[in-house]
Structures are given as structure tokens and as C-alpha cells.
Design a protein around this motif. Structure first.
Motif, PDB file in Angstrom:
ATOM      1  N   ALA A  61       0.455  -1.452  -0.389  1.00 34.46           N
ATOM      2  CA  ALA A  61       0.191   0.048   0.109  1.00 34.46           C
ATOM      3  C   ALA A  61       0.957   1.062   0.387  1.00 34.46           C
ATOM      4  CB  ALA A  61      -0.510  -0.064   1.101  1.00 34.46           C
ATOM      5  N   SER A  62       1.801   1.376   0.345  1.00 33.66           N
ATOM      6  CA  SER A  62       3.000   1.605   0.342  1.00 33.66           C
ATOM      7  C   SER A  62       3.043   2.953  -0.660  1.00 33.66           C
ATOM      8  CB  SER A  62       3.991   2.152   1.050  1.00 33.66           C
ATOM      9  OG  SER A  62       5.424   3.124   1.082  1.00 33.66           O
ATOM     10  N   LEU A  73      -4.661  -1.606   5.418  1.00 36.99           N
ATOM     11  CA  LEU A  73      -5.305  -3.067   6.156  1.00 36.99           C
ATOM     12  C   LEU A  73      -6.745  -2.519   6.429  1.00 36.99           C
ATOM     13  CD1 LEU A  73      -2.479  -5.515   6.046  1.00 36.99           C
ATOM     14  CD2 LEU A  73      -4.715  -5.611   4.357  1.00 36.99           C
ATOM     15  N   ASP A  74      -6.152  -1.715   8.050  1.00 39.78           N
ATOM     16  CA  ASP A  74      -7.008  -0.936   8.439  1.00 39.78           C
ATOM     17  C   ASP A  74      -8.170  -0.445   8.311  1.00 39.78           C
ATOM     18  OD1 ASP A  74      -6.662  -2.763  11.696  1.00 39.78           O
ATOM     19  OD2 ASP A  74      -5.720  -0.308  11.907  1.00 39.78           O
ATOM     20  N   GLU A  75      -8.453   0.316   7.365  1.00 40.59           N
ATOM     21  CA  GLU A  75      -8.923   1.253   6.466  1.00 40.59           C
ATOM     22  C   GLU A  75      -9.602  -0.151   5.473  1.00 40.59           C
ATOM     23  OE1 GLU A  75     -11.268   4.391   5.327  1.00 40.59           O
ATOM     24  OE2 GLU A  75      -9.689   3.999   6.625  1.00 40.59           O
ATOM     25  N   ALA A  76      -9.069  -0.828   4.504  1.00 38.13           N
ATOM     26  CA  ALA A  76      -9.271  -1.173   3.854  1.00 38.13           C
ATOM     27  C   ALA A  76     -10.536  -3.068   3.835  1.00 38.13           C
ATOM     28  CB  ALA A  76      -8.476  -2.090   2.443  1.00 38.13           C
ATOM     29  N   GLN A  77      -9.839  -2.905   5.048  1.00 40.96           N
ATOM     30  CA  GLN A  77     -11.234  -4.253   5.746  1.00 40.96           C
ATOM     31  C   GLN A  77     -11.427  -5.356   4.376  1.00 40.96           C
ATOM     32  OE1 GLN A  77     -12.877  -4.749   8.863  1.00 40.96           O
ATOM     33  NE2 GLN A  77     -10.965  -3.217   9.631  1.00 40.96           N
ATOM     34  N   LEU A 128      -0.339  -1.323   7.695  1.00 41.96           N
ATOM     35  CA  LEU A 128      -0.646  -1.786   8.174  1.00 41.96           C
ATOM     36  C   LEU A 128      -2.124  -0.915   8.734  1.00 41.96           C
ATOM     37  CD1 LEU A 128       1.654  -3.364  11.317  1.00 41.96           C
ATOM     38  CD2 LEU A 128       0.497  -4.496   9.086  1.00 41.96           C
ATOM     39  N   ASP A 129      -1.660   0.495   8.355  1.00 40.52           N
ATOM     40  CA  ASP A 129      -3.173   1.423   8.539  1.00 40.52           C
ATOM     41  C   ASP A 129      -4.020   1.066   7.012  1.00 40.52           C
ATOM     42  OD1 ASP A 129      -1.739   2.257  10.799  1.00 40.52           O
ATOM     43  OD2 ASP A 129      -1.108   3.855  10.414  1.00 40.52           O
ATOM     44  N   GLU A 172      10.061   1.130   8.443  1.00 35.23           N
ATOM     45  CA  GLU A 172       9.155   0.807   9.415  1.00 35.23           C
ATOM     46  C   GLU A 172       8.067   1.880   9.091  1.00 35.23           C
ATOM     47  OE1 GLU A 172       7.069  -0.723  12.855  1.00 35.23           O
ATOM     48  OE2 GLU A 172       9.095  -1.787  11.613  1.00 35.23           O
ATOM     49  N   ASP A 173       8.653   2.395   8.021  1.00 31.10           N
ATOM     50  CA  ASP A 173       6.847   3.735   8.310  1.00 31.10           C
ATOM     51  C   ASP A 173       6.127   2.995   7.255  1.00 31.10           C
ATOM     52  OD1 ASP A 173       7.844   6.060  10.589  1.00 31.10           O
ATOM     53  OD2 ASP A 173       8.852   6.901   8.440  1.00 31.10           O
ATOM     54  N   ASP A 174       7.250   2.520   6.099  1.00 30.72           N
ATOM     55  CA  ASP A 174       6.481   1.816   4.903  1.00 30.72           C
ATOM     56  C   ASP A 174       5.565   0.649   5.788  1.00 30.72           C
ATOM     57  OD1 ASP A 174       7.281   3.876   2.762  1.00 30.72           O
ATOM     58  OD2 ASP A 174       8.803   2.267   3.164  1.00 30.72           O
ATOM     59  N   PHE A 175       6.080   0.247   6.016  1.00 33.04           N
ATOM     60  CA  PHE A 175       4.748  -0.985   6.449  1.00 33.04           C
ATOM     61  C   PHE A 175       3.927  -0.900   7.236  1.00 33.04           C
ATOM     62  CE2 PHE A 175       4.304  -4.225   9.900  1.00 33.04           C
ATOM     63  CZ  PHE A 175       3.954  -5.610   8.604  1.00 33.04           C
TER      64      PHE A 175
END
Length: 469
Positions: free
Chosen positions: A286-287, A342-346, A339-340, A332-335
Motif C-alpha cells: 500500500a505504501s 489494511l485497517d481502512e480496506a478491511q 497496516l493502517d 518501518e514507516d512503509d510497513f
């Protein structure tokens, strides 16, 4: 010229036994379809199939060469076949590395590349010439129909070969070439034939299903007296019109779909029940920075917008995807961005892979490789995140009634109860979850559609009972 074989009336007719072929098929469903085509052609040439090494006159190993770990698995399979049988023909994606294969296994009979069907068949003919039975000129195959390596109730349908993308981590274009789309009338004819023969679920596969027909400029063909374009949306519409002999709408599941704008046109077909409300989309990350390094489309915000639109049109749509962690340069910021996101995409179903260099991939030369320990830590975190999302989404289905296709029916236990395993429309075979049923009727059969009341859920599977029982 047809040949008639005459037997001496005083002697019994001795029929020569047909040569037998064994097959080890590795890799993705696209390779499985290749294996089915090869075996179908060989059976038409008079060969029988062997379920084990000992009974085979020759063994085919259909290899995968996408990652180094896949190549290692392929080499191990070749080694096992050589040890157990000794008469081995290698084909598939790793067949492009014939020198490496022969360096380790100099006695293999032949090595051919991906989807080189004629070369494979010629190699089998040379290694184990086809038998000449008494009716071989009249009936070219002993059993009607194509060879299937999947259960009768579902089938993979490959609509194209190759890929036009140049993703940095992938060598598929060098293995399988650029995009080559099948004629749409040929695809529809195959699908119609499969459904008429008992297939209840069609799984549409390619390297890039959304790009179907780009190479032929979406040419038109005639189907049922009407013009249809060689295009994903036309294909989806026509597949949605198929019916089983019982009059049911077969499930049609789309795999390897890139989120191009025209994908939105198939979502209403899902809302109408003509297509299975399921899309398999390989997002990979996603990054924006990582996506650019991967040479993938990088507008992740527009993807989230499209997901919201699709769910407004078809609330039950299930989205599956896969992601690569530890790609060179991933910070780490990219990763955390992933994760954020994925929280949005569900997303409903997610697979994750640690980045693995593969010979010939452009990503191998990128700077800042991610240490293996960091890859492992990130892999564990993404799996924890996606498992939590999956658990919550499946828990929301408890109490609902869902449509299920039956994959397996068990034997009665000591109390006479019979269990069964099936899949919901959100579950593709072998890669997603399952629906486990209790107390099913003895008349239930593989391939049946049933309505199921969901009683329990965990992170991956559902548990329930057939409605009304």
C-alpha cells in the motif's frame, strides 16, 4: 486409412496394454490447467493415467519457477520422481532453466518450457510410444471428456497466457511471455461445456484477468448469434448467463484481477447474483514508495475509494489479496502505512509473503535489502492484523443464512451423525476458509448448493447447520 484388427477365431484376442503416464503438478492454478491440457491430449492419444510412480511408464513433473523456494521444491519433486521411477520429463516454468535441471539430473528424458504442450506430448511419445489398441483409429480416447485434476464440481478456466507488466519482483513475463488472450468464443464454449458436464463453480484465471483482450484490441467474436468483445466485462456478462442442467446459476469466481476502472462494471452483476461476489486482487503493498519500487500502480487512495464504491453496490462482496513484506527499501514507516491501509480496506481474505529474491528479477539489484529477522517480524505482524480483521468479519456472519457449495461429505459417526465441509461465496477452494456442517442428511452430495445457518466462527472458518434441519 482405417485399420481393422482381425483375431484368429481359435485364439483369444490379446489386447496390448496402453502406456501409463504419471503427473506431478506444482505451482499455481494456471499450471494446474496446463497439466489438465497435457493429460487430456495424452489420453486422446491412447495413454492411461497412473496414480503412482510404480505404475507409470513415464512421469511428468510440471514445475514452478516463480521463486527460489518454488524452484527448490520443483527440483526436489524431480529428484523424487527420478528415484521412484527414473523415466522423467520436466515441463513448466522452471523448464526455462534446462541447463540447471540437467546439471542436477542428467538422466531426465526431456525438459520443456511453460505451456509448450506439443513439445511435452512429443517427448512422451518418444519415451513411451502410444499403444495401438483394436479401436484406436475409431475412438481416439477411452473415456469421453477432458482430464480434470480438480473435483468434478469446480473447474479452472484459463483465459490468457503471459503478462505485459514488468513488476520488479516477478519473472513471469520471461517465463511465459507477454499477454496472449484466448478467443472469447472458445472460452465461453469451454465454460458452457464444463457447466453442462456437472461443474457448479468456474474459477476464471490468468496472469492479469483485467487486461483480457488488450493484446487483440478487444476484438469481437460471434457467440450465440451476437457479437461479444474479447474483454473482461463482456466475458463476465456472458458467463453470468450460464445455467446448470438443474437450472442453477453456477458460481463464477474472478481471480488475478487488477483494480482498473472498468472492473466496476462487473460489480452490478455480482449484486444481481449472476457472478460470485468475490474478487481476487493482488495489491502487493500500500505504501506509494514501495509500490513505485515494485513498478506497481501506486494510487492506493483511489483503490480505497473503489473498494467503498464496490461495497455500496454489492455489500456482500468479498475481497481477497496478497501482500509482500520486506521488499528492498521497505522502512518501518512503509510497513506501518500498510497496516493502517489494511485497517481502512478491511479485506476479507489476505495472504502475505516474505520478499524472496529470484534469479532474473529487477528487484535483486535494489538497495537497502531488509534483514531476514525484520522480514519475519513484519510477516508475523501482518498476519496478526489480518487474522483479527478476518475474525471480526466472520463473527458478524453468525446468525446469518449463507449459500454454501459442498466439497466433501463425511462418514456417519457412532451416533449416526454425518458432517460435511463446504465453502461460502467468500471462499475459493484451497486458498480461503471453509464452512463446516453438522448433522447433514445422508443424501447430501459433493457439489450440492445448500443454505446454511451460521452458528459459530473462528479466524478463518464458519460452522453451522443446513437451514431448516
Amino acid at each position: 486409412m482405417r485399420r481393422r484388427l482381425m483375431a484368429d477365431q481359435h485364439s483369444p484376442l490379446v489386447l496390448p496394454s496402453a502406456p501409463r503416464v504419471g503427473m506431478v503438478s506444482l505451482g499455481c492454478p494456471k499450471a494446474l490447467v496446463d497439466s489438465e491440457r497435457i493429460l487430456t491430449r495424452l489420453r486422446a492419444d491412447g495413454y492411461d493415467m497412473s496414480p503412482d510412480y510404480q505404475g507409470a511408464d513415464v512421469v511428468l513433473v510440471n514445475t514452478c519457477g516463480f521463486l527460489d523456494s518454488a524452484k527448490a521444491e520443483s527440483l526436489a519433486a524431480i529428484g523424487e520422481a527420478m528415484a521412484e521411477n527414473g523415466r522423467v520429463i520436466v515441463t513448466g516454468c522452471m523448464g526455462n532453466e534446462a541447463d540447471a535441471i540437467r546439471a542436477q539430473f542428467p538422466d531426465v528424458l526431456a525438459v520443456t518450457g511453460a505451456h509448450q504442450y506439443e513439445d511435452v506430448v512429443d517427448a512422451v511419445h518418444a519415451a513411451a510410444p502410444p499403444g495401438m489398441g483394436p479401436y484406436v483409429d475409431l475412438i481416439p480416447q477411452s473415456v469421453p471428456g477432458d482430464v480434470k485434476l480438480t473435483p468434478r464440481h469446480y473447474s479452472y478456466v484459463k483465459i490468457s497466457e503471459g503478462c505485459n507488466h514488468a513488476c520488479a519482483f516477478c519473472i513471469i513475463p520471461s517465463l511465459r511471455g507477454g499477454l496472449v488472450s484466448r478467443r472469447i468464443d472458445a472460452v465461453l464454449r469451454e465454460a458452457e461445456k464444463l457447466v453442462a458436464a456437472g461443474t457448479r463453480e468456474l474459477l476464471i484465471i490468468s496472469q492479469d484477468t483485467s487486461a483480457y483482450g488488450v493484446d487483440v484490441r478487444h476484438e469481437e467474436r460471434q457467440w450465440k448469434g451476437q457479437p461479444v468483445r474479447t474483454h473482461m466485462t463482456d466475458l463476465a456478462r456472458e458467463l453470468g448467463g450460464l445455467r446448470t442442467p438443474r437450472g442453477d446459476v453456477p458460481w463464477v469466481r474472478l481471480h488475478y484481477v487488477y483494480p482498473y476502472p472498468h472492473v466496476e462494471a462487473v460489480i452490478p452483476l455480482m449484486a444481481e447474483g449472476l457472478l460470485t461476489p468475490y474478487l481476487d486482487i493482488p495489491f502487493q503493498h500500500a505504501s506509494p514508495k514501495v509500490l513505485r519500487a515494485m513498478k506497481r500502480p501506486a494510487n492506493e487512495a483511489k483503490v480505497l475509494e473503489r473498494l467503498r464504491t464496490w461495497r455500496e453496490i454489492c455489500p456482500d462482496i468479498a475481497i481477497r489479496s496478497s501482500f509482500v513484506v520486506g521488499f528492498p527499501g521497505e522502512t518501518e514507516d512503509d510497513f506501518r502505512y500498510l497496516l493502517d491501509w489494511l485497517d481502512e480496506a478491511q479485506l476479507d481474505r489476505v495472504g502475505a509473503f516474505r520478499f524472496e529474491p529470484v534469479a532474473g528479477a529487477a528487484a535483486n539489484t535494489l538497495p537497502d535489502p531488509v534483514p531476514e529477522a525484520v522480514k519475519e517480524e513484519r510477516y508475523a505482524r501482518i498476519m496478526e492484523k489480518t487474522e483479527a480483521i478476518s475474525r471480526a468479519k466472520l463473527a458478524a456472519k453468525v446468525g446469518r443464512t449463507i449459500r454454501v457449495i459442498i466439497d466433501d461429505v463425511g462418514e456417519a459417526d457412532e451416533d449416526g451423525d454425518i458432517g460435511a465441509t463446504g465453502r461460502s461465496q467468500a471462499d475459493a477452494p484451497e486458498i480461503d476458509g471453509a464452512v463446516h456442517l453438522r448433522n447433514v442428511p445422508a443424501t447430501l452430495a459433493q457439489g450440492d448448493f445448500v443454505d446454511v445457518t451460521v452458528e459459530e466462527a473462528d479466524a478463518h472458518d464458519l460452522f453451522g447447520v443446513i437451514s431448516g434441519t
